[in-house]
Design a protein around this motif. Sequence first.
Motif, PDB file in Angstrom:
ATOM      1  N   LYS A 108       0.825  -1.202   0.000  1.00 56.33           N
ATOM      2  CA  LYS A 108       0.000   0.000   0.000  1.00 56.33           C
ATOM      3  C   LYS A 108       0.861   1.254   0.000  1.00 56.33           C
ATOM      4  CE  LYS A 108      -4.110  -1.980   2.182  1.00 56.33           C
ATOM      5  NZ  LYS A 108      -5.074  -1.872   3.308  1.00 56.33           N
ATOM      6  N   LEU A 109       1.932   1.237   0.741  1.00 54.05           N
ATOM      7  CA  LEU A 109       2.827   2.390   0.743  1.00 54.05           C
ATOM      8  C   LEU A 109       3.515   2.538  -0.600  1.00 54.05           C
ATOM      9  CD1 LEU A 109       4.443   2.166   4.296  1.00 54.05           C
ATOM     10  CD2 LEU A 109       2.478   3.503   3.546  1.00 54.05           C
ATOM     11  N   GLN A 110       3.823   1.431  -1.228  1.00 54.49           N
ATOM     12  CA  GLN A 110       4.401   1.498  -2.569  1.00 54.49           C
ATOM     13  C   GLN A 110       3.400   2.090  -3.561  1.00 54.49           C
ATOM     14  OE1 GLN A 110       5.576  -2.530  -3.301  1.00 54.49           O
ATOM     15  NE2 GLN A 110       7.430  -2.403  -2.053  1.00 54.49           N
ATOM     16  N   GLU A 111       2.130   1.791  -3.372  1.00 54.60           N
ATOM     17  CA  GLU A 111       1.103   2.380  -4.229  1.00 54.60           C
ATOM     18  C   GLU A 111       1.066   3.891  -4.047  1.00 54.60           C
ATOM     19  OE1 GLU A 111      -3.362   1.038  -5.041  1.00 54.60           O
ATOM     20  OE2 GLU A 111      -3.185   2.228  -3.204  1.00 54.60           O
ATOM     21  N   VAL A 112       1.130   4.357  -2.797  1.00 54.00           N
ATOM     22  CA  VAL A 112       1.161   5.802  -2.546  1.00 54.00           C
ATOM     23  C   VAL A 112       2.358   6.434  -3.230  1.00 54.00           C
ATOM     24  CG1 VAL A 112       1.372   7.559  -0.749  1.00 54.00           C
ATOM     25  CG2 VAL A 112      -0.097   5.578  -0.370  1.00 54.00           C
ATOM     26  N   SER A 113       3.495   5.739  -3.172  1.00 51.28           N
ATOM     27  CA  SER A 113       4.698   6.265  -3.821  1.00 51.28           C
ATOM     28  C   SER A 113       4.507   6.369  -5.325  1.00 51.28           C
ATOM     29  CB  SER A 113       5.892   5.364  -3.486  1.00 51.28           C
ATOM     30  OG  SER A 113       7.054   5.785  -4.171  1.00 51.28           O
ATOM     31  N   ASP A 144      11.017   5.533   0.382  1.00 53.41           N
ATOM     32  CA  ASP A 144      11.511   5.712   1.747  1.00 53.41           C
ATOM     33  C   ASP A 144      10.883   6.928   2.406  1.00 53.41           C
ATOM     34  OD1 ASP A 144      13.085   3.494   1.490  1.00 53.41           O
ATOM     35  OD2 ASP A 144      14.889   4.609   0.925  1.00 53.41           O
ATOM     36  N   ALA A 145      10.670   7.986   1.625  1.00 51.62           N
ATOM     37  CA  ALA A 145      10.042   9.181   2.178  1.00 51.62           C
ATOM     38  C   ALA A 145       8.598   8.902   2.574  1.00 51.62           C
ATOM     39  CB  ALA A 145      10.103  10.314   1.156  1.00 51.62           C
ATOM     40  N   VAL A 146       7.890   8.144   1.751  1.00 53.71           N
ATOM     41  CA  VAL A 146       6.505   7.794   2.070  1.00 53.71           C
ATOM     42  C   VAL A 146       6.448   6.950   3.335  1.00 53.71           C
ATOM     43  CG1 VAL A 146       4.479   6.528   1.268  1.00 53.71           C
ATOM     44  CG2 VAL A 146       5.734   7.983  -0.316  1.00 53.71           C
ATOM     45  N   GLU A 147       7.389   6.017   3.465  1.00 49.19           N
ATOM     46  CA  GLU A 147       7.378   5.170   4.657  1.00 49.19           C
ATOM     47  C   GLU A 147       7.741   5.962   5.908  1.00 49.19           C
ATOM     48  OE1 GLU A 147       9.025   0.854   6.213  1.00 49.19           O
ATOM     49  OE2 GLU A 147       9.447   1.543   4.194  1.00 49.19           O
ATOM     50  N   SER A 148       8.643   6.922   5.776  1.00 47.32           N
ATOM     51  CA  SER A 148       8.970   7.783   6.915  1.00 47.32           C
ATOM     52  C   SER A 148       7.746   8.572   7.353  1.00 47.32           C
ATOM     53  CB  SER A 148      10.104   8.735   6.550  1.00 47.32           C
ATOM     54  OG  SER A 148      11.293   8.033   6.300  1.00 47.32           O
ATOM     55  N   LEU A 149       7.007   9.097   6.392  1.00 50.87           N
ATOM     56  CA  LEU A 149       5.778   9.805   6.725  1.00 50.87           C
ATOM     57  C   LEU A 149       4.757   8.864   7.336  1.00 50.87           C
ATOM     58  CD1 LEU A 149       4.002  12.314   6.682  1.00 50.87           C
ATOM     59  CD2 LEU A 149       3.390  11.758   4.322  1.00 50.87           C
ATOM     60  N   ALA A 150       4.662   7.652   6.810  1.00 55.13           N
ATOM     61  CA  ALA A 150       3.713   6.678   7.355  1.00 55.13           C
ATOM     62  C   ALA A 150       4.058   6.332   8.796  1.00 55.13           C
ATOM     63  CB  ALA A 150       3.712   5.419   6.488  1.00 55.13           C
ATOM     64  N   ARG A 151       5.347   6.272   9.111  1.00 57.02           N
ATOM     65  CA  ARG A 151       5.758   5.993  10.485  1.00 57.02           C
ATOM     66  C   ARG A 151       5.305   7.124  11.408  1.00 57.02           C
ATOM     67  NH1 ARG A 151      10.904   5.940   9.807  1.00 57.02           N
ATOM     68  NH2 ARG A 151      11.171   3.733   9.341  1.00 57.02           N
TER      69      ARG A 151
END
Length: 529
Positions: free
Chosen positions: A143-148, A156-163
Amino acid sequence: MNPRSDIDVRPQVQLSLKKSLRFCLKGIAYRLFRSSLTLSVVVVAVAFFMVLLSESVIVQSVGRGVHGQVLEMREADMLLSHLFHPHSTGALSAKLAEAYDHAGQLQAVSGGPGGKKLERPTSNVQSAFALRGYGETGSSTSKLQEVSRVTGLDADAVESLARACELEQRYLRFFAGLALGKRVILVEKNKGRDVFAYLRDARTWEQFLADLAKMRSTRLPTDTGTLRRFLDSYPATLDALQDLRKRWLKSTAAMQAELDAVTGGKDLAAWMAASSDEKVEHWRQTVTAHGFSLDAGTMGRVRESLTVTAWETEISRLLQTPENRAEWKRIFLTTPVLEDKLMMLTDDRAGKILGDAFDAARRAAVSQRYARRKHLRELVAALPLRKPGVPEPRFLDGKQMFLVTISFLVCMVGIANAMLMAITERFREIATMKCLGATDSFILKQFLIEAAIQGIVGGSLGMLIGLLITMIKGVATLGGTVFTFFPGLPVVWCGLFTVAVGVLLAMFASIYPSWAAARMAPMEAMRVE
């Protein structure tokens, strides 16, 4: 002088466990009435405990199953909302937090000053969570890859924001779940994201720490250092979410324009019901070209759901026309509401009213889908409500634990009283056994074994009675769904646990009476009438 006779002292006989059990069973059978009193107390206690425990497990299992069915029914709506709805930053934060796989990340999040620093990136999203002590970025979920892909941002930026969003949602749930009095003391009347703005002030932060230290039963989801670092970075997090939202809206707007060209601007449900497989596949490929994940299997289920929705919309429109309402009354001799008419679509007389536009298969699909939706609504209404932000208890909540504790205390008093009465009637038997060489440890072991046997029998009966009561109650309120989502293994573990509790309850309540019986002197016991 008479010759002294030698006294033959032989080793004391030790009964084996098998013989001890046989001896105890004979004693229980001989004193059946007194044993039944102890047994009934254990049965009642264990049955009550089993009702509470099994009901909690079954309701949670049914709730998860019904929730899954509701999500399955809403799959098409959820997909369309995901593709086209202009989400707010709060909704995006909740979605990112849900998508973030934080298994194994807790330790890194609260690692303290020893954690590794993240390099400060250039974009707003990358700078949102560039904090000390949060550990390295892990692998992204699909799902995070989809957002990216949709937004064009680095994974990595999307996952940092997700964290960061995952932490935000945990803190929001924590403050929302506090009792009103505690929340007012800690953050005054602030709610939602206003809490973070309130706590960022140095003076209110110190007061918050002082008030929190006085509430020993209230604990943050993380340590205070993690919360402080989160608060310091929160403005950057909000900027990153706003940037993400702008990118998302821009991408979905471009996709919407292309999809309108494919569908000709028609209603999507009606278009899918009338379009060929090739056109629907073209629609799906347009969606995936913009970065969204939509496989052929999901597309098939969504198309089927939207097709039935289009049929239901058209049938509802036809049934509401004055001509068809009059025809329905003439044929069925009743004038039910629209919902009842949808439930009766499988009747051939309804087909005569609708004409050739809808055959029996289409009418049956609409009727079954509506009946299932209605059934799920009834199940959701029958399930207990949980406050938002309050985690579901693993087994029993506080009120149920209090009731179980009180019932166990009462049962222990009842068992101890029944055992004391039974021992009083057996004073001569105890004295006789001691005269025959029985030791204090044997007497104690004998009564504890009797209590354990009664606990096993009473616990087993209580477990079965409690499970039967739970099933009857569950079927009365939730119907056959109880069997559909019946948690077999958890209920087995609950049954074994309640039986073990029954044994321990009987043995623990019998310790003092057994000890008192073992300490009696033989001559004193023989003089008791």
